[in-house]
Enzyme design. Sequence first.
Site, PDB file in Angstrom:
ATOM      1  N   GLN A   9       0.484  48.897   5.794  1.00 55.07           N
ATOM      2  CA  GLN A   9      -0.980  48.832   6.333  1.00 55.07           C
ATOM      3  C   GLN A   9      -1.950  48.172   4.936  1.00 55.07           C
ATOM      4  O   GLN A   9      -2.889  47.844   5.232  1.00 55.07           O
ATOM      5  CB  GLN A   9      -1.590  50.070   6.627  1.00 55.07           C
ATOM      6  CG  GLN A   9      -1.015  50.696   8.112  1.00 55.07           C
ATOM      7  CD  GLN A   9      -1.570  51.936   8.514  1.00 55.07           C
ATOM      8  OE1 GLN A   9      -0.969  53.090   8.100  1.00 55.07           O
ATOM      9  NE2 GLN A   9      -2.546  51.866   9.149  1.00 55.07           N
ATOM     10  N   HIS A  39       5.229  39.040  13.795  1.00 51.55           N
ATOM     11  CA  HIS A  39       5.164  37.653  13.851  1.00 51.55           C
ATOM     12  C   HIS A  39       5.614  37.059  15.243  1.00 51.55           C
ATOM     13  O   HIS A  39       5.398  36.075  15.611  1.00 51.55           O
ATOM     14  CB  HIS A  39       6.135  37.199  12.515  1.00 51.55           C
ATOM     15  CG  HIS A  39       5.904  37.363  11.447  1.00 51.55           C
ATOM     16  ND1 HIS A  39       6.667  37.688  10.200  1.00 51.55           N
ATOM     17  CD2 HIS A  39       4.633  37.709  10.959  1.00 51.55           C
ATOM     18  CE1 HIS A  39       5.975  37.973   9.135  1.00 51.55           C
ATOM     19  NE2 HIS A  39       4.662  37.813   9.402  1.00 51.55           N
ATOM     20  N   ASP A  57       0.763  40.703   6.641  1.00 50.98           N
ATOM     21  CA  ASP A  57       1.387  39.747   5.538  1.00 50.98           C
ATOM     22  C   ASP A  57       0.776  39.719   4.341  1.00 50.98           C
ATOM     23  O   ASP A  57       1.250  39.846   3.232  1.00 50.98           O
ATOM     24  CB  ASP A  57       1.260  38.454   6.060  1.00 50.98           C
ATOM     25  CG  ASP A  57       2.303  38.151   7.174  1.00 50.98           C
ATOM     26  OD1 ASP A  57       2.865  38.901   7.324  1.00 50.98           O
ATOM     27  OD2 ASP A  57       2.245  36.840   7.705  1.00 50.98           O
ATOM     28  N   ARG A  95      -2.009  59.908  -1.555  1.00 53.56           N
ATOM     29  CA  ARG A  95      -0.778  59.662  -0.658  1.00 53.56           C
ATOM     30  C   ARG A  95      -0.401  58.298  -0.355  1.00 53.56           C
ATOM     31  O   ARG A  95      -1.449  57.883   0.462  1.00 53.56           O
ATOM     32  CB  ARG A  95      -0.742  60.687   0.619  1.00 53.56           C
ATOM     33  CG  ARG A  95       0.270  60.626   1.506  1.00 53.56           C
ATOM     34  CD  ARG A  95       0.290  61.260   2.855  1.00 53.56           C
ATOM     35  NE  ARG A  95       1.270  60.926   3.833  1.00 53.56           N
ATOM     36  CZ  ARG A  95       1.011  60.804   5.194  1.00 53.56           C
ATOM     37  NH1 ARG A  95      -0.204  60.768   5.523  1.00 53.56           N
ATOM     38  NH2 ARG A  95       2.293  60.406   5.793  1.00 53.56           N
ATOM     39  N   HIS A 146       7.148  55.614   6.791  1.00 53.64           N
ATOM     40  CA  HIS A 146       5.992  55.484   7.443  1.00 53.64           C
ATOM     41  C   HIS A 146       6.011  54.344   8.484  1.00 53.64           C
ATOM     42  O   HIS A 146       5.435  53.174   8.487  1.00 53.64           O
ATOM     43  CB  HIS A 146       4.544  55.243   6.600  1.00 53.64           C
ATOM     44  CG  HIS A 146       3.331  55.696   7.389  1.00 53.64           C
ATOM     45  ND1 HIS A 146       2.444  56.468   6.762  1.00 53.64           N
ATOM     46  CD2 HIS A 146       2.863  55.223   8.338  1.00 53.64           C
ATOM     47  CE1 HIS A 146       1.562  56.758   7.811  1.00 53.64           C
ATOM     48  NE2 HIS A 146       1.582  55.826   8.595  1.00 53.64           N
ATOM     49  N   ASN A 173       6.994  60.379   8.514  1.00 52.89           N
ATOM     50  CA  ASN A 173       5.484  60.436   9.027  1.00 52.89           C
ATOM     51  C   ASN A 173       5.341  60.071  10.284  1.00 52.89           C
ATOM     52  O   ASN A 173       5.724  59.144  11.031  1.00 52.89           O
ATOM     53  CB  ASN A 173       4.458  59.364   8.121  1.00 52.89           C
ATOM     54  CG  ASN A 173       3.080  59.182   8.919  1.00 52.89           C
ATOM     55  OD1 ASN A 173       2.364  60.278   8.314  1.00 52.89           O
ATOM     56  ND2 ASN A 173       2.637  58.598   9.788  1.00 52.89           N
ATOM     57  N   GLU A 174       4.945  61.231  11.187  1.00 50.86           N
ATOM     58  CA  GLU A 174       4.592  61.346  12.697  1.00 50.86           C
ATOM     59  C   GLU A 174       5.745  60.536  13.544  1.00 50.86           C
ATOM     60  O   GLU A 174       5.706  59.377  14.041  1.00 50.86           O
ATOM     61  CB  GLU A 174       3.294  60.404  12.872  1.00 50.86           C
ATOM     62  CG  GLU A 174       2.124  60.991  12.364  1.00 50.86           C
ATOM     63  CD  GLU A 174       0.943  60.206  12.376  1.00 50.86           C
ATOM     64  OE1 GLU A 174       0.773  59.180  13.114  1.00 50.86           O
ATOM     65  OE2 GLU A 174      -0.376  60.810  12.582  1.00 50.86           O
ATOM     66  N   ASN A 194      -1.188  65.874  10.386  1.00 50.84           N
ATOM     67  CA  ASN A 194      -2.151  64.724  10.569  1.00 50.84           C
ATOM     68  C   ASN A 194      -3.169  65.244  11.757  1.00 50.84           C
ATOM     69  O   ASN A 194      -2.428  65.590  12.871  1.00 50.84           O
ATOM     70  CB  ASN A 194      -1.488  63.320  10.919  1.00 50.84           C
ATOM     71  CG  ASN A 194      -0.805  62.882   9.619  1.00 50.84           C
ATOM     72  OD1 ASN A 194      -0.957  63.363   8.342  1.00 50.84           O
ATOM     73  ND2 ASN A 194      -0.021  61.696   9.598  1.00 50.84           N
ATOM     74  N   TYR A 220      -6.815  64.095  14.125  1.00 54.66           N
ATOM     75  CA  TYR A 220      -7.986  63.312  14.448  1.00 54.66           C
ATOM     76  C   TYR A 220      -9.105  63.855  15.408  1.00 54.66           C
ATOM     77  O   TYR A 220      -9.903  63.771  15.370  1.00 54.66           O
ATOM     78  CB  TYR A 220      -7.314  61.801  14.678  1.00 54.66           C
ATOM     79  CG  TYR A 220      -6.847  61.307  13.442  1.00 54.66           C
ATOM     80  CD1 TYR A 220      -7.647  60.369  12.428  1.00 54.66           C
ATOM     81  CD2 TYR A 220      -5.507  61.294  13.459  1.00 54.66           C
ATOM     82  CE1 TYR A 220      -7.196  59.794  11.555  1.00 54.66           C
ATOM     83  CE2 TYR A 220      -4.869  60.589  12.297  1.00 54.66           C
ATOM     84  CZ  TYR A 220      -5.645  59.832  11.366  1.00 54.66           C
ATOM     85  OH  TYR A 220      -5.166  59.019  10.309  1.00 54.66           O
ATOM     86  N   GLU A 262      -3.663  63.524   6.912  1.00 57.34           N
ATOM     87  CA  GLU A 262      -4.460  62.480   7.340  1.00 57.34           C
ATOM     88  C   GLU A 262      -5.678  63.421   8.249  1.00 57.34           C
ATOM     89  O   GLU A 262      -5.362  64.206   9.143  1.00 57.34           O
ATOM     90  CB  GLU A 262      -3.800  61.692   8.179  1.00 57.34           C
ATOM     91  CG  GLU A 262      -2.836  60.673   7.705  1.00 57.34           C
ATOM     92  CD  GLU A 262      -2.041  59.707   8.596  1.00 57.34           C
ATOM     93  OE1 GLU A 262      -2.764  59.366   9.769  1.00 57.34           O
ATOM     94  OE2 GLU A 262      -1.030  59.416   8.076  1.00 57.34           O
TER      95      GLU A 262
END
Length: 499
Positions: free
Chosen positions: A42, A62, A75, A100, A145, A189-190, A330, A332, A397
Amino acid sequence: MASYLFLRVAVSFIFIVTYIFATDTSSFPKNFLLGTSSSAYQIEGAWNESDKGESIWDWWTHENPNFISDGSNGDVACDSFHKYKEDVKLLNDLKVDFYRFSISWSRILPTGYANVINQEGLNYYKNLIDELLANGIEPFVTLYHWDHPEIFERMGGWTNEMMVEWISDYARIVFKELSPKVKYFATLNEPNVLCEEGYETKIKAPGKNLGSPGVFLCMHNMLKAHAKIYHIYDEEFRKHRNGTIGIVLPCSGALPKYLNDTAAVDMHFQFKCGWIAHAIFSNTGDYPQIMKSHVAENSKLAGYPRSLLPELSSEWVQYIKGTSDFFGLNHYSTWLVETVPRTKEQEWYAYSGVKESRDPSWPKAASKWLNVVPSGFREIINKIAREYDNPPIYILENGFSDRCCTFDYLRISYLHSYIKAMLLAIYEDGCNVQAYSVWSLLDNFEWSAGYTERFGLIHVNFTDSNRKRTPKWSMDWYKDVIATRKLNFTWELPTIIHI
């Protein structure tokens, strides 16, 4: 007797009043850790530099730009591969306790396999870690991740049990090279988000769209991989490093749509959070019994010769149980949940028998899946504490998305309300939360949303070749929270609006 009862009531009242005034529920506990987070694909960019290999996200973006909202890719992203020192300066300005970040498997092992180690890739992470430590910031390293080497996806990815061995080889190299200076590790992660959106559907890479058989097999292998990575660290590195390692799970809140429908709340938890957590954190291990029963029933009714949920042998149950030093959470948002009536010989709705919805009155973020429900945050922290004997919880998160701007008072309002809910869970409910991290340090590539949704404390100009960083209001706010180690409970902003 009356005087005795009066005395007991009076003493209890004095105790409660003393507790209220003696306990500052707006301050963070001693040694509580405050940080912020990111992930390799990311933010790093440099997708084909320094001998890095191709990851599933390189290939996916891509080959399938139409699955990304703005047709973009990672990219270049935030170009943190080249600008990591600038990022660390921003972290130092925040004065976070930890940062992290995740490691790109294909940057360290460009062929995926452990026989070819890319020293330039390793040096990038070593330099980042040294820069963090020089600024008094603890590195918190996530091994995986969602971005494994594309070569392994051609061989089935997480539906191939060999992934357990391949990622273990990778983990051992990371531990050997980085653990001397890293105290905190996360394995995966997740896993359920990757399996549900990358193997069951085509929302995220690798976009396999295999339905229920794919998601159950993916999760089964990821659970085994986590356990093996934990044991490698525990048996080969812990005594020399004295670090800590755990898994990071996404657990949304659940509130009953209809009064007293506690069964729906519990069932939702077992099928979402408990799917992996029960095997690791419960006293019995294994998948939740209710999940095993429902999936077996549905599989039989659908004509399958065996349950779509693979069986864990007794050896694997014991091998997996207890393989986390902390509960990485995590969180939200929250769902409204309701029990869906079922008649005999009919399949359970969505396996769980629970339907999810949102209250239309809940304020919204830019992400369609994110509503502002701080009470749900307190609820899930308490649920984890009750289910698993109050383990150490690291919030790794928690964040709010918008679409633009540095004047992000909505993000501040969200973070304030959620941290407040967390502190109440600590002080009033006795939950063992030890760390909190905002997602994310920078605006970054938000997977299928591309750059259309922004979670950062720092604005990144993605049309600028230099990827100019500009601190937002929320960074100044969080900086003050960290400096004072306190949240002002009376602080208010304009009511969050729908955006």
